[in-house]
Design a protein around this motif. Structure first.
Motif, PDB file in Angstrom:
ATOM      1  N   ILE A 175      -1.890   9.592  34.975  1.00 50.25           N
ATOM      2  CA  ILE A 175      -0.517  10.065  34.816  1.00 50.25           C
ATOM      3  C   ILE A 175      -0.511  11.586  34.925  1.00 50.25           C
ATOM      4  O   ILE A 175      -1.505  12.252  34.644  1.00 50.25           O
ATOM      5  N   ILE A 200      -0.983  11.366  27.122  1.00 50.14           N
ATOM      6  CA  ILE A 200       0.456  11.508  27.351  1.00 50.14           C
ATOM      7  C   ILE A 200       1.098  12.436  26.329  1.00 50.14           C
ATOM      8  O   ILE A 200       2.158  13.021  26.586  1.00 50.14           O
ATOM      9  N   PRO A 239      -4.092   7.541  31.414  1.00 47.97           N
ATOM     10  CA  PRO A 239      -2.974   6.828  30.795  1.00 47.97           C
ATOM     11  C   PRO A 239      -3.390   6.126  29.502  1.00 47.97           C
ATOM     12  O   PRO A 239      -4.580   5.972  29.227  1.00 47.97           O
ATOM     13  N   THR A 276      -7.863   2.853  36.474  1.00 42.61           N
ATOM     14  CA  THR A 276      -6.479   3.040  36.047  1.00 42.61           C
ATOM     15  C   THR A 276      -5.767   4.031  36.954  1.00 42.61           C
ATOM     16  O   THR A 276      -6.389   4.726  37.755  1.00 42.61           O
ATOM     17  N   ALA A 305       5.085   4.581  30.018  1.00 44.97           N
ATOM     18  CA  ALA A 305       4.603   5.923  30.336  1.00 44.97           C
ATOM     19  C   ALA A 305       5.596   6.687  31.210  1.00 44.97           C
ATOM     20  O   ALA A 305       5.902   7.860  30.953  1.00 44.97           O
TER      21      ALA A 305
END
Length: 609
Positions: free
Chosen positions: A275, A312, A306, A272, A372
């Motif tokens: 973030i 997040i 993520p 992935t 996101a």
């Protein structure tokens, strides 16, 4: 640039931080392993001594933890990791979470649970329908193949854990306590509970939970390890392990099939895109002319995995805190405000807003749009920060609409002499998951599927075949924004406590300049566990850990917060964490790792010699 020792830490002073820092920071120039079990840490140290890197060692630690803390983690659960490559200065992420079965439809599960049309409900934590395909085994294999040194084989990496399983190991204090609490769960969940209990002719049915200091063996898990080591993913997702797993699930009325396991083996662990949020600690703290501990006016980049993970939440909350300071709506925090009423109110409210968004938007991105970037957009962060009131707790925090605007687990950290770092988290979800054990395999199956939503039908996290649920487990990693050098590897376990722990432990270091051990020792708060109530409000109750002042407790009540102070064993709600930070000796120019291990757990940070 990397941190310099001249302005790195301060120890907590009693008049500023009225809590004991019970352990010293551990330092090493060659790497550190920080985990919640010393025996598991020793598994990783053995691999480092053979020339493996931090990723190789992490899998060895994870395997050791699945023996020494089997309620928290194991091959029946899921994993996530963030890996920092010192050569490229890149952060990589892996999603090792499994999916619902292909036959696990919303209609079928609702019917099995007896839910009428339009009736809300959840999958019970003990239900076989909460079992999703275990992602851990594939995740371990992929971690070694993608990030490992190539100098040690998977068989070598798992061998220390195999020895622990076959020869036995003394059970730690906290693990024994929780094991005892789950004894009946293991007996009742399936016919194979004795595989994870201690043989004792004088006990009920001849088996019981091991006590602290007693030797525990798990030969069936040793065999599972050997199959995985020899055949890699095929040793788990096909053959006798897969057949036993599917049989026990189907015998109890579940929907997993051999094809579901083969599908996960072929899909593998998902690589992935991590973030991040650039956090400027100097913008939110009074520094009195000193350099901030992040070592740069560019601040630090906080990295999270993520969605379908909830990392997040921490990034949104940090963004809201920074926006409140930047806009002048609240003043900067001073060192004396650590765990004060004002500080706690700001962080609690930022997290409540962040959770309200995550509760709606965090889901499997393969099934629904996960915005996101929009959730972390400065304009959206400012919009969400506008909800905050410095004078009272918000009554209801509804999720925002960013697309329309322009907690039982193990966490551990490993670093090595080459400067690499890995943030690793592995979980059964609740203790021993469902408690269901495939015959002859030595591990329980997770209950992560309990996080699926069964109503309303338009919810992004609604149950669907081969879908991954909302995931609580999240690793974290921090780099210096100026040059992307590694700042720290850290995390906090504990369900929905995890992003709350990420924010609090990070702020303890960056804003209040506590060393890694003191940052972990500091009392924490936890917004009430679970998701939302019927009003879609996240967190009715704020739990405060013993050590937070009576003045702060009463002050939060006056602001409208529902608070409860927790002491003793109930403090486990606040999770346990590990921190490894990097700095450069200002005189010698040599890199140094500095680590802390949560005093709420059984573990320690151990240096590489």
């Amino acid at each position: 640039m990397p941190l310099l020792t001249s302005a790195l830490y301060r120890r907590p002073e009693s008049e500023v931080n009225p809590f004991p820092s019970r352990r010293s920071v551990v330092h090493s120039a060659k790497g550190i392993i920080a985990s919640s079990q010393p025996l598991a840490t020793a598994c990783g140290l053995e691999i480092l001594s053979k020339g493996g890197n931090c990723a190789d060692a992490a899998v060895a630690v994870a395997a050791g933890l699945s023996l020494t803390e089997p309620g928290n983690t194991g091959l029946g659960g899921d994993m996530f990791c963030l890996f920092y490559d010192a050569k490229t200065k890149k952060v990589h992420s892996l999603n090792g979470s499994g999916r619902a079965g292909s036959l696990c439809t919303l209609e079928a599960v609702r019917e099995e649970l007896g839910l009428l049309d339009g009736q809300e409900g959840k999958i019970p934590l003990h239900s076989v329908h909460a079992v999703t395909v275990p992602g851990t085994a594939a995740g371990w294999v992929d971690t070694v193949e993608l990030f490992g040194s190539g100098k040690v084989s998977l068989e070598e990496i798992l061998e220390p854990a195999v020895k622990l399983a076959e020869e036995g190991f003394p059970v730690s204090e906290l693990a024994a306590f929780s094991w005892k609490e789950s004894e009946d769960k293991l007996r009742q969940a399936s016919l194979n509970g004795s595989e994870m209990l201690k043989k004792d002719p004088s006990a009920k049915d001849g088996f019981r939970a091991p006590e602290a200091g007693e030797i525990m063996k798990n030969p069936t898990l040793a065999n599972t390890f050997r199959l995985l080591a020899k055949h890699k993913k095929a040793g788990f997702y096909t053959g006798p392990v897969a057949e036993a797993l599917v049989k026990v699930v189907q015998d109890l009325g579940g929907y997993l099939t051999l094809d579901d396991l083969k599908h996960h083996m072929e899909m593998g662990t998902e690589k992935t895109e991590p973030i991040k949020f650039n956090f400027k600690a100097h913008d939110v703290a009074e520094t009195h002319g000193e350099h901030m501990s992040d070592g740069s006016r560019d601040g630090i980049d906080v990295w999270e995995h993520p969605p379908n993970g909830q990392g997040i939440v921490a990034l949104i909350a940090l963004g809201i805190i920074e926006e409140l300071q930047r806009s002048g709506r609240i003043s900067k925090f001073s060192a004396e405000e650590h765990n004060s009423v004002r500080y706690l109110h700001v962080v609690i409210e930022a997290l409540r807003i962040a959770f309200s968004d995550a509760n709606w938007w965090v889901s499997d991105p393969s099934f629904s749009q996960m915005p996101a970037k929009a959730l972390l957009d400065p304009k959206y962060i400012a919009e969400r920060a506008a909800i905050f009131s410095p004078d009272k707790a918000a009554d209801i925090c509804l999720h925002g609409l960013p697309v329309h605007s322009s907690s039982d687990t193990v966490y551990f950290a490993v670093t090595d002499s080459d400067g690499n770092g890995i943030s690793f988290i592995n979980s059964n979800y609740h203790y021993f998951g469902t408690g269901i054990i495939p015959k002859g395999c030595g591990f329980p199956l997770q209950n992560r599927g309990a996080n699926f939503v069964l109503q309303p039908s338009n919810h992004p996290n609604i149950l669907a075949p081969r879908k991954r649920p909302y995931h609580t487990i999240i690793p974290a990693l921090v780099t210096n924004a100026s040059d992307q050098s590694l700042h720290s590897v850290y995390g906090v376990k504990g369900g929905f406590m995890q992003p709350q722990g990420h924010v609090q432990v990070l702020l303890n270091q960056l804003v209040f300049r506590l060393d890694p051990q003191a940052a972990l020792d500091s009392p924490r708060f936890c917004i009430g566990p679970g998701m939302t109530n019927k009003s879609n409000e996240y967190g009715d109750m704020i739990f405060l850990e013993d050590g937070i002042s009576a003045e702060a407790v009463e002050g939060l009540k006056r602001l409208g917060h529902k608070v409860e102070l927790l002491k003793g064993r109930s403090r486990e709600m606040f999770g346990t964490g590990q921190v490894i930070r990097f700095h450069v000796d200002v005189v010698d120019g040599q890199g140094v790792w500095s680590a802390g291990s949560d005093q709420r757990g059984d573990g320690a940070a151990v240096p590489v010699i």
